[in-house]
Scaffold this active site. Structure first.
Site: not given
Length: 219
Positions: A85, A194, A196
């Site tokens: 990001c 993102h 994650e």
């Protein structure tokens, strides 16, 4: 495998660490660090970030010696690096949020506010938030192994990369036009989304990053 996750004062650090541990195919040590010395012993380096470009750059600069250590380990010793990001955006020459803020300038280009439009010219809402499809050429990069065009990743951003080298854009998404989603050159890669928070797609990208051996061009 030892992975250093840099803490610039923003980013989903705990989520990144959990995702790395899930993605790893073997033993792994993941450490969140604010100390530049830890990068010496790292096999992989990750820089997460969220929020404003200038705030993330200030947070990185506040870690005494970290910018220099990053340059030494990534640019000189060529350790694999992943920016997530705003961590990816910091690779640019500058960010243009509330003025101009210098980036690390590891890749050409700048980060500017998006102006997405629907086909009829109606402005689309910002930030671009949610699941968006990735568009890429299969086999273009080891980070994309096991993915197919149309796989979705989770985006939250109002600013995007522009003016870089087309060869550095590994994948795009569409939000009122193409938006760079993954950048890469040499041992450096970055995702605007993102990883994650991107479920199986994100875990696959992290797994690919962990086993990736970059092919270095002669300097």
């Amino acid at each position: 495998m030892r992975v250093s996750v840099i803490d610039p004062g923003s980013g989903n650090l705990a989520s990144v660490c959990r995702a790395l541990e899930r993605a790893a195919a073997g033993p792994i040590t993941v450490e969140i660090t604010r100390e530049p010395e830890t990068l010496i012993h790292a096999d992989r380096i990750i820089l997460p970030g969220q929020g404003a470009f200038a705030a993330c750059r200030a947070g990185l600069d506040a870690l005494e010696g970290m910018v220099g250590a990053l340059y030494e380990q990534v640019q000189v010793h060529r350790k694999p690096f992943l920016g997530i990001c705003v961590g990816m955006q910091l690779l640019a020459e500058r960010g243009l949020e509330h003025g101009s803020t210098p980036g690390l300038a590891w890749l050409p280009g700048e980060v500017a506010e998006m102006d997405p439009r629907a086909p009829d010219g109606t402005p689309l809402p910002l930030p671009q938030m949610g699941w968006n499809a990735l568009d890429f050429t299969p086999g273009a990069h080891p980070l994309l192994e096991g993915l197919v065009p149309g796989d979705h990743a989770y985006f939250v951003h109002s600013y995007a990369w522009r003016g870089g080298e087309p060869a550095d854009v590994l994948a795009t998404t569409d939000y009122g036009g193409p938006v760079p989603a993954i950048l890469g050159r040499g041992n450096i890669v970055g995702t605007q989304f993102h990883v994650e928070k991107s479920a199986g797609v994100g875990l696959r990208i992290l797994a690919n990053f962990l086993r990736w051996t970059p092919r270095m061009e002669p300097t």
